[in-house]
Design a protein around this motif. Sequence first.
Motif, mmCIF file in Angstrom:
data_model
loop_
_atom_site.group_PDB
_atom_site.id
_atom_site.type_symbol
_atom_site.label_atom_id
_atom_site.label_comp_id
_atom_site.label_asym_id
_atom_site.label_seq_id
_atom_site.Cartn_x
_atom_site.Cartn_y
_atom_site.Cartn_z
ATOM 1 N N SER A 32 0.831 -1.204 0.000
ATOM 2 C CA SER A 32 0.000 0.000 0.000
ATOM 3 C C SER A 32 0.864 1.253 0.000
ATOM 4 C CB SER A 32 -0.918 0.030 1.224
ATOM 5 O OG SER A 32 -1.480 -1.230 1.420
ATOM 6 N N VAL A 33 1.898 1.249 0.829
ATOM 7 C CA VAL A 33 2.778 2.417 0.900
ATOM 8 C C VAL A 33 3.441 2.667 -0.455
ATOM 9 C CG1 VAL A 33 4.912 3.318 1.903
ATOM 10 C CG2 VAL A 33 3.210 2.221 3.369
ATOM 11 N N VAL A 34 3.947 1.578 -1.060
ATOM 12 C CA VAL A 34 4.641 1.750 -2.335
ATOM 13 C C VAL A 34 3.685 2.243 -3.416
ATOM 14 C CG1 VAL A 34 5.987 0.611 -4.136
ATOM 15 C CG2 VAL A 34 6.371 0.023 -1.758
ATOM 16 N N VAL A 35 2.473 1.707 -3.436
ATOM 17 C CA VAL A 35 1.487 2.157 -4.423
ATOM 18 C C VAL A 35 1.207 3.647 -4.227
ATOM 19 C CG1 VAL A 35 -0.919 1.971 -5.151
ATOM 20 C CG2 VAL A 35 0.439 -0.091 -4.816
ATOM 21 N N ALA A 36 1.091 4.079 -2.962
ATOM 22 C CA ALA A 36 0.868 5.502 -2.685
ATOM 23 C C ALA A 36 2.030 6.335 -3.214
ATOM 24 C CB ALA A 36 0.693 5.724 -1.178
ATOM 25 N N VAL A 37 3.250 5.849 -2.995
ATOM 26 C CA VAL A 37 4.429 6.561 -3.505
ATOM 27 C C VAL A 37 4.375 6.653 -5.027
ATOM 28 C CG1 VAL A 37 6.942 6.484 -3.716
ATOM 29 C CG2 VAL A 37 5.871 5.933 -1.534
ATOM 30 N N ILE A 38 3.983 5.532 -5.671
ATOM 31 C CA ILE A 38 3.893 5.542 -7.139
ATOM 32 C C ILE A 38 2.909 6.614 -7.599
ATOM 33 C CG2 ILE A 38 3.134 4.218 -9.157
ATOM 34 C CD1 ILE A 38 4.158 1.698 -7.733
ATOM 35 N N LEU A 39 1.740 6.701 -6.920
ATOM 36 C CA LEU A 39 0.741 7.699 -7.301
ATOM 37 C C LEU A 39 1.309 9.111 -7.178
ATOM 38 C CD1 LEU A 39 -2.566 6.257 -5.796
ATOM 39 C CD2 LEU A 39 -1.928 6.496 -8.208
ATOM 40 N N VAL A 40 1.951 9.395 -6.044
ATOM 41 C CA VAL A 40 2.508 10.729 -5.828
ATOM 42 C C VAL A 40 3.569 11.046 -6.879
ATOM 43 C CG1 VAL A 40 3.868 12.152 -4.253
ATOM 44 C CG2 VAL A 40 2.004 10.732 -3.365
ATOM 45 N N LEU A 41 4.529 10.098 -7.052
ATOM 46 C CA LEU A 41 5.591 10.308 -8.041
ATOM 47 C C LEU A 41 5.006 10.488 -9.435
ATOM 48 C CD1 LEU A 41 8.483 7.813 -7.142
ATOM 49 C CD2 LEU A 41 8.444 10.294 -6.885
ATOM 50 N N GLY A 42 3.974 9.679 -9.751
ATOM 51 C CA GLY A 42 3.351 9.763 -11.070
ATOM 52 C C GLY A 42 2.782 11.143 -11.315
ATOM 53 N N ARG A 81 4.747 8.129 -21.218
ATOM 54 C CA ARG A 81 6.055 7.865 -20.625
ATOM 55 C C ARG A 81 5.914 7.439 -19.168
ATOM 56 N NH1 ARG A 81 11.511 10.583 -21.896
ATOM 57 N NH2 ARG A 81 12.826 9.637 -20.305
ATOM 58 N N THR A 82 5.089 8.154 -18.407
ATOM 59 C CA THR A 82 4.911 7.813 -16.985
ATOM 60 C C THR A 82 4.296 6.422 -16.836
ATOM 61 O OG1 THR A 82 4.627 10.144 -16.489
ATOM 62 C CG2 THR A 82 3.839 8.579 -14.844
ATOM 63 N N LEU A 83 3.246 6.150 -17.646
ATOM 64 C CA LEU A 83 2.623 4.821 -17.586
ATOM 65 C C LEU A 83 3.624 3.748 -17.990
ATOM 66 C CD1 LEU A 83 -0.984 5.359 -18.998
ATOM 67 C CD2 LEU A 83 -0.279 4.942 -16.630
ATOM 68 N N ALA A 84 4.466 4.064 -18.982
ATOM 69 C CA ALA A 84 5.470 3.098 -19.423
ATOM 70 C C ALA A 84 6.425 2.781 -18.277
ATOM 71 C CB ALA A 84 6.238 3.640 -20.620
ATOM 72 N N ALA A 85 6.874 3.830 -17.577
ATOM 73 C CA ALA A 85 7.808 3.604 -16.471
ATOM 74 C C ALA A 85 7.186 2.674 -15.435
ATOM 75 C CB ALA A 85 8.197 4.931 -15.832
ATOM 76 N N ILE A 86 5.906 2.909 -15.112
ATOM 77 C CA ILE A 86 5.243 2.101 -14.082
ATOM 78 C C ILE A 86 5.039 0.665 -14.554
ATOM 79 C CG2 ILE A 86 3.098 1.833 -12.772
ATOM 80 C CD1 ILE A 86 2.892 4.932 -12.850
ATOM 81 N N THR A 87 4.444 0.505 -15.756
ATOM 82 C CA THR A 87 4.093 -0.851 -16.197
ATOM 83 C C THR A 87 5.324 -1.656 -16.594
ATOM 84 O OG1 THR A 87 3.654 0.099 -18.368
ATOM 85 C CG2 THR A 87 1.752 -0.272 -16.941
ATOM 86 N N LEU A 297 5.595 -12.193 -6.325
ATOM 87 C CA LEU A 297 5.442 -11.576 -7.646
ATOM 88 C C LEU A 297 4.780 -10.208 -7.538
ATOM 89 C CD1 LEU A 297 4.305 -14.627 -9.823
ATOM 90 C CD2 LEU A 297 6.588 -13.727 -9.469
ATOM 91 N N GLY A 298 3.721 -10.112 -6.720
ATOM 92 C CA GLY A 298 2.988 -8.859 -6.597
ATOM 93 C C GLY A 298 3.853 -7.748 -6.018
ATOM 94 N N PHE A 303 7.421 -2.787 -6.564
ATOM 95 C CA PHE A 303 8.766 -2.232 -6.359
ATOM 96 C C PHE A 303 9.445 -1.934 -7.700
ATOM 97 C CE2 PHE A 303 8.351 -3.404 -1.947
ATOM 98 C CZ PHE A 303 9.124 -2.457 -1.314
ATOM 99 N N GLY A 304 9.264 -2.824 -8.677
ATOM 100 C CA GLY A 304 9.811 -2.555 -10.008
ATOM 101 C C GLY A 304 9.246 -1.261 -10.573
ATOM 102 N N ALA A 305 7.945 -1.064 -10.397
ATOM 103 C CA ALA A 305 7.291 0.139 -10.919
ATOM 104 C C ALA A 305 7.881 1.387 -10.277
ATOM 105 C CB ALA A 305 5.787 0.056 -10.669
ATOM 106 N N VAL A 306 8.011 1.380 -8.967
ATOM 107 C CA VAL A 306 8.481 2.595 -8.295
ATOM 108 C C VAL A 306 9.953 2.861 -8.621
ATOM 109 C CG1 VAL A 306 9.250 1.676 -6.048
ATOM 110 C CG2 VAL A 306 8.209 3.922 -6.178
ATOM 111 N N ILE A 307 10.751 1.786 -8.772
ATOM 112 C CA ILE A 307 12.165 1.976 -9.103
ATOM 113 C C ILE A 307 12.318 2.611 -10.486
ATOM 114 C CG2 ILE A 307 14.311 0.756 -9.674
ATOM 115 C CD1 ILE A 307 13.676 -1.214 -7.440
#
Lengths: 349, 347
Positions: A32-42, A81-87, A297-298, A303-307
């Motif tokens: 949950s924390v990482v997903v929140a970080v992804i949203l903010v960074l995105g 580009r942002t979606l590409a980085a995440i996915t 895997l999940g 983590f791959g997305a945020v990195i």
Amino acid sequence: MTLTATPATRRVLVRLGPLAVPLRVRSILVASVVVAVILVLGIVSLGVGTYVVAPDAVVRTLLGAGETMDRVVIVEWRLPRTLAAITLGALLAVAGALFQTVTRNPLASPDILGLSNGAFTGMLIALVLVSSSWQSLTVGALIGGVATAVVIWVLSYRGGIQGFRLIVIGIGVAAMLASFNTWMLLQIELETAMFASAWGTGTLNAVTAGSLGGALLCAAPFVLVATVLGPSLRQLDLGDDVAAASGARPNLVRGIALVVGVALVAAATSVAGPIAFVSLAAPQVARFVARTPHLSLGLSAVFGAVILLASDMVAQHLLPVALPVGVVTVSVGGAYLVLMIVLEIRRRA
Amino acid sequence: MTALTGVESPPARPPVRRSRRVAALSVVVAALIVAVALSLMIGANPLSPQVVWATLRGEGSTETTYIVIGLRIPRTVAGLVAGAALGVAGALTQAFTRNPLADPGILGVNAGAALAVALGVALLGLRDISALVWLALAGAFVVTIAVYLIGSSGRGAADPLRLTLAGVALGAVFSGITTGMTLSNPDAFDSMRSWNAGSLLGRGFDVIMPVLPFIAIGLALALLVGPAMNALALGDDVARAQGADVRRIRVAVIVSTTLLAGAATALVGPIAFVGLMIPHVVRWTFGVDQRTIIALSALLAPVLVLLSDVLGRVIIAPAEVPVGIVTAFVGAPVLIVLARRKRASAL
């Protein structure tokens, strides 16, 4: 969906119809924390650049309100580009987790097994023999990566795939391809060689909505297979005999996992070139932070997305010269790993 | 020696095994002699064995003297020295990290040397190989020491897995910085793409002599810790129970690996794969005794390097393919065939 908490093991049982998946509380929290970080960074990544948009305006634009100019910049220029980085980060990380689980080696990433080298070889050949158009480079990289995987597979297959033999043969093939690539770079003109090297490092500069959509569509069925495969992979950790006794078919599971891993790497590489280290580092970082007993895997995916997202923001905006994201993933991924090792040592001491 | 390792040698092997080992050793030495001879004979100006022999005794013409004494002997010595260093460094790294994937590069040696060379080229404008040697050596040392400090900080001795991860991680950071630096500097990029290929060309004795002491000390240290590596292979606890000083052995191995791989990389550039492959081939062919693996790697690795170099001289003559590019094409097929045929032992 019902949740049943079992405080003794700090797990919750997530029920979804006939499926019941036990999840660790810590894993859920971390995810949950990482997903929140992804949203903010995105949101930040969509707003920054030569044309700056405030975070609230970014959110409004994404929700369909907002000004026309904002919509053009954010939705049409920056969103792919942002979606590409995440996915793509998620795809690479899942592939890495699959490879590492099957081979039981934390260093067995697609990079080490030669797929990235093969993709780069294909791209170089396409660049020299066909054209420097984006499509021909992509097709070249895809053919190169998949052909490498097939060659390694055929060479390592002896009535089944054994992890150690696969790694050794992967290294052999990777070394030959890397040599060939070095040789090609020496033969072509300096300017072309620098362009090829930038692409060969992995970059999100050329991402379009079309290429990303196509790659994700190709990857989707394999992601589904990976999800279904998860529990069987965990059984493999117990050793082949135990796994077989409990009804799993180790060789079949391993074979499917490798095919899925190759497909996910190929999809990501076709869009962004061989981005290094995400697939190697993300599963390990995820396991370290969430303290899971196996590679999840999940968790690897988030983590791959945020990195990759954070790395691309650094590559685009924080460096003196804008560089390919691969330069940053290598450095950031490596630095994370160093930090983790130091933290782990502190924790044990 | 016993003070350092504290481990008794295993009991003598039956005579049958011993004669087999002597035969194996003879084959490897013969291969080495053939490789050296080929390296002196073959090139843009092929020379017959008689001419080479006459020239070596000082009876050659001015031309053959220049070719053999001036060009091919330094080149062959560079191949011998660098090959032996890479082979032994690989054998030590694999035994030490208990990781079949490990080669000296995995401890960050190549990445450190490359970054130092890139810095020298980009910031100081250096191009001369005899200046870059010292930079590469310094870079290799700095990284390996950093890897060791990270891997061994905290309680207890350096854990092999931690060391491997630290090496991979730090190596990645350094190579990322190198790539970033060269991608924005065409001049440095151009220099680095030829340095990265790894070559024996132009390595005269002015370049060989400075690195020779480092390699000699590294080899001596490697032979000294050989017996202890057998004990360590059984795990730290078993080694300790046998009276081995695990921490001191680890320090000795790290120092030896750094000296060997750092000096070899400084001398010929990053030649990947030799240190990875040769110990595997020795292990699968001659058994798992670490003393055998270390000694035979020192003899077999130069064979791979020299034969690759000879092949690189003729394959697209009159142009040359750098040796670092050929080693993989000569070695990888052998590795693949062995991995398929033998019951490839993990370690």
